[in-house]
Design a protein around this motif. Structure first.
Motif, mmCIF file in Angstrom:
data_model
loop_
_atom_site.group_PDB
_atom_site.id
_atom_site.type_symbol
_atom_site.label_atom_id
_atom_site.label_comp_id
_atom_site.label_asym_id
_atom_site.label_seq_id
_atom_site.Cartn_x
_atom_site.Cartn_y
_atom_site.Cartn_z
ATOM 1 N N ALA A 147 6.342 57.262 61.100
ATOM 2 C CA ALA A 147 5.215 57.232 62.027
ATOM 3 C C ALA A 147 5.688 56.761 63.400
ATOM 4 O O ALA A 147 6.745 56.143 63.538
ATOM 5 N N ASN A 148 4.893 57.048 64.425
ATOM 6 C CA ASN A 148 5.282 56.776 65.815
ATOM 7 C C ASN A 148 4.578 55.523 66.340
ATOM 8 O O ASN A 148 3.377 55.563 66.636
ATOM 9 N N PRO A 149 5.305 54.401 66.507
ATOM 10 C CA PRO A 149 4.686 53.162 66.986
ATOM 11 C C PRO A 149 4.769 52.984 68.503
ATOM 12 O O PRO A 149 4.410 51.930 69.025
ATOM 13 N N MET A 150 5.274 53.994 69.216
ATOM 14 C CA MET A 150 5.736 53.781 70.577
ATOM 15 C C MET A 150 4.636 53.501 71.598
ATOM 16 O O MET A 150 4.913 53.043 72.705
ATOM 17 N N ARG A 151 3.366 53.773 71.254
ATOM 18 C CA ARG A 151 2.282 53.449 72.180
ATOM 19 C C ARG A 151 2.110 51.943 72.361
ATOM 20 O O ARG A 151 1.530 51.492 73.350
ATOM 21 N N HIS A 152 2.615 51.160 71.417
ATOM 22 C CA HIS A 152 2.224 49.755 71.344
ATOM 23 C C HIS A 152 3.364 48.766 71.537
ATOM 24 O O HIS A 152 3.108 47.565 71.661
ATOM 25 N N ILE A 153 4.618 49.226 71.530
ATOM 26 C CA ILE A 153 5.733 48.278 71.546
ATOM 27 C C ILE A 153 6.449 48.292 72.893
ATOM 28 O O ILE A 153 6.403 49.287 73.620
ATOM 29 N N PRO A 154 7.130 47.193 73.254
ATOM 30 C CA PRO A 154 7.924 47.169 74.484
ATOM 31 C C PRO A 154 8.995 48.266 74.467
ATOM 32 O O PRO A 154 9.589 48.547 73.425
ATOM 33 N N LEU A 155 9.215 48.897 75.614
ATOM 34 C CA LEU A 155 10.179 49.993 75.774
ATOM 35 C C LEU A 155 9.800 51.220 74.945
ATOM 36 O O LEU A 155 10.624 52.105 74.730
ATOM 37 N N GLY A 156 8.538 51.275 74.510
ATOM 38 C CA GLY A 156 8.100 52.388 73.679
ATOM 39 C C GLY A 156 8.341 53.757 74.286
ATOM 40 O O GLY A 156 8.860 54.653 73.612
ATOM 41 N N PRO A 157 7.988 53.979 75.566
ATOM 42 C CA PRO A 157 8.195 55.316 76.144
ATOM 43 C C PRO A 157 9.652 55.768 76.116
ATOM 44 O O PRO A 157 9.937 56.942 75.878
ATOM 45 N N ARG B 111 7.070 35.863 71.376
ATOM 46 C CA ARG B 111 7.853 34.771 70.791
ATOM 47 C C ARG B 111 8.102 35.003 69.300
ATOM 48 O O ARG B 111 9.203 34.742 68.792
ATOM 49 N N GLU B 112 7.108 35.514 68.607
ATOM 50 C CA GLU B 112 7.207 35.613 67.144
ATOM 51 C C GLU B 112 7.858 36.911 66.673
ATOM 52 O O GLU B 112 8.507 36.935 65.625
ATOM 53 N N TYR B 113 7.707 37.987 67.453
ATOM 54 C CA TYR B 113 8.178 39.281 66.964
ATOM 55 C C TYR B 113 9.218 39.948 67.866
ATOM 56 O O TYR B 113 10.243 40.428 67.372
ATOM 57 N N VAL B 114 8.951 39.999 69.160
ATOM 58 C CA VAL B 114 9.821 40.775 70.049
ATOM 59 C C VAL B 114 11.162 40.086 70.267
ATOM 60 O O VAL B 114 12.223 40.703 70.118
ATOM 61 N N LEU B 115 11.137 38.794 70.630
ATOM 62 C CA LEU B 115 12.401 38.109 70.930
ATOM 63 C C LEU B 115 13.332 38.017 69.715
ATOM 64 O O LEU B 115 14.544 38.233 69.854
ATOM 65 N N PRO B 116 12.833 37.722 68.510
ATOM 66 C CA PRO B 116 13.731 37.762 67.344
ATOM 67 C C PRO B 116 14.328 39.149 67.106
ATOM 68 O O PRO B 116 15.495 39.271 66.724
ATOM 69 N N TRP B 117 13.530 40.195 67.340
ATOM 70 C CA TRP B 117 14.037 41.562 67.176
ATOM 71 C C TRP B 117 15.157 41.834 68.174
ATOM 72 O O TRP B 117 16.207 42.388 67.821
ATOM 73 N N ILE B 118 14.948 41.439 69.438
ATOM 74 C CA ILE B 118 15.993 41.618 70.448
ATOM 75 C C ILE B 118 17.240 40.822 70.070
ATOM 76 O O ILE B 118 18.374 41.296 70.214
ATOM 77 N N GLY B 119 17.045 39.591 69.584
ATOM 78 C CA GLY B 119 18.179 38.757 69.196
ATOM 79 C C GLY B 119 19.020 39.390 68.114
ATOM 80 O O GLY B 119 20.256 39.339 68.159
ATOM 81 N N ARG B 120 18.382 40.020 67.130
ATOM 82 C CA ARG B 120 19.139 40.684 66.064
ATOM 83 C C ARG B 120 19.927 41.864 66.612
ATOM 84 O O ARG B 120 21.071 42.098 66.214
ATOM 85 N N ARG B 121 19.332 42.608 67.557
ATOM 86 C CA ARG B 121 20.042 43.748 68.130
ATOM 87 C C ARG B 121 21.260 43.283 68.932
ATOM 88 O O ARG B 121 22.320 43.895 68.875
ATOM 89 N N LEU B 122 21.126 42.190 69.677
ATOM 90 C CA LEU B 122 22.223 41.709 70.510
ATOM 91 C C LEU B 122 23.374 41.139 69.684
ATOM 92 O O LEU B 122 24.528 41.167 70.114
ATOM 93 N N THR B 123 23.065 40.619 68.514
ATOM 94 C CA THR B 123 24.100 39.984 67.676
ATOM 95 C C THR B 123 24.562 40.877 66.530
ATOM 96 O O THR B 123 25.380 40.459 65.714
ATOM 97 N N GLY B 124 24.024 42.097 66.452
ATOM 98 C CA GLY B 124 24.450 43.017 65.405
ATOM 99 C C GLY B 124 23.916 42.684 64.029
ATOM 100 O O GLY B 124 24.440 43.170 63.026
ATOM 101 N N ARG B 125 22.875 41.842 63.968
ATOM 102 C CA ARG B 125 22.283 41.496 62.671
ATOM 103 C C ARG B 125 21.122 42.435 62.349
ATOM 104 O O ARG B 125 20.639 43.168 63.193
ATOM 105 N N SER B 126 20.675 42.386 61.113
ATOM 106 C CA SER B 126 19.571 43.228 60.663
ATOM 107 C C SER B 126 18.651 42.420 59.765
ATOM 108 O O SER B 126 19.096 41.501 59.058
ATOM 109 N N SER B 127 17.375 42.774 59.772
ATOM 110 C CA SER B 127 16.418 42.117 58.872
ATOM 111 C C SER B 127 16.730 42.410 57.411
ATOM 112 O O SER B 127 16.246 41.721 56.517
ATOM 113 N N GLY B 128 17.558 43.434 57.167
ATOM 114 C CA GLY B 128 17.894 43.787 55.790
ATOM 115 C C GLY B 128 19.226 43.262 55.318
ATOM 116 O O GLY B 128 19.650 43.588 54.196
ATOM 117 N N ASP B 129 19.886 42.432 56.128
ATOM 118 C CA ASP B 129 21.176 41.882 55.714
ATOM 119 C C ASP B 129 21.031 41.122 54.396
ATOM 120 O O ASP B 129 20.120 40.302 54.224
#
Length: 248
Positions: free
Chosen positions: A119-129, A215-233
């Motif tokens: 599904a397409n979440p891009m209407r609602h998230i940062p950098l969606g377009p 604080r709760e969702y976006v910044l942790p997601w960015i942090g995982r991308r910058l450090t090469g981690r994944s929520s599925g590790d």
């Protein structure tokens, strides 16, 4: 079409993230598809879900599909690529080739494949377009390889209603319970399997204010991308072997 064994592969979309259960687990559209198959079948239906959140397409098309083929199901659903298009760099041609190759390997093994876009979440998230441009290109590239024998295509990305916020969880990146129900209905309808009554419509979750959301969702997601981690590790599939679907 009747199927008595079904294996799902993919990432958080297929694992069911956002459709939370009281015990801390998740359900999701693939579980609901398995239930629909079981309700319409005179025989027991076996189901396994090998999807793991955060996975890019390479391990899905490789190790997950290999493991699914080894289970010899009659039906396999394949989805992936969502995590690839949200990385700094991605080759649309590359991930398309990986996906179609995985589909062809499963079909060659005698399995009917449900190839489903996320599904397409891009209407609602940062950098969606920015990410939506990539998602549109990926969807077009995949559809250029269709139709294909023994492949059922389900275009959730093109389901405009599914883009409405009410279908999404609090993090706005994963589907909520209502969204997973809609995807399950899309898949079952494409397979010409009756869509069961999934019960009362779930309430839309209370959504945090902007600062709390970041604080709760976006910044942790960015942090995982910058450090090469994944929520599925270090996570394992929630169901790695075919188990009978329990019909209420």
């Amino acid at each position: 079409m009747r199927f008595t064994s079904y294996v799902a592969v993919g990432d958080s979309f297929t694992e069911g993230v956002g459709d939370d259960l009281p015990d801390g687990g998740v359900r999701g559209w693939a579980d609901l598809v398995a239930l629909g198959l079981a309700l319409s079948s005179p025989e027991p239906v076996g189901y396994a879900n090998l999807a793991i959140r955060g996975r890019k397409l390479a391990p899905i098309a490789g190790e997950q599909v290999d493991a699914a083929i080894a289970l010899a199901p009659q039906l396999m659903s394949i989805n992936g690529g969502g995590n690839d298009i949200m990385r700094p760099r991605v080759s649309i041609d590359g991930i398309t080739e990986q996906l179609i190759d995985a589909v062809d390997r499963a079909v060659a093994a005698g399995i009917h494949v449900v190839l489903t876009s996320g599904a397409n979440p891009m209407r609602h998230i940062p950098l969606g377009p920015r990410f939506e441009v990539r998602g549109n290109a990926f969807a077009r590239a995949v559809q250029q390889h269709l139709p294909r024998e023994n492949v059922t295509w389900v275009d959730n990305w093109g389901d405009r209603d599914l883009g409405e916020l009410r279908y999404w969880s609090v993090d706005k990146l994963h589907l909520g319970p209502l969204g997973h129900r809609r995807v399950a209905a899309n898949v079952l309808a494409a397979l010409e399997v009756p869509v069961p009554d999934f019960g009362p419509e779930p309430l839309e979750p209370a959504r945090p204010r902007s600062a709390e959301y970041w604080r709760e969702y976006v910044l942790p997601w960015i942090g995982r991308r910058l450090t090469g981690r994944s929520s599925g590790d270090n996570r394992e599939p929630k169901s790695a072997t075919l188990q009978p679907v329990v019909v209420p």
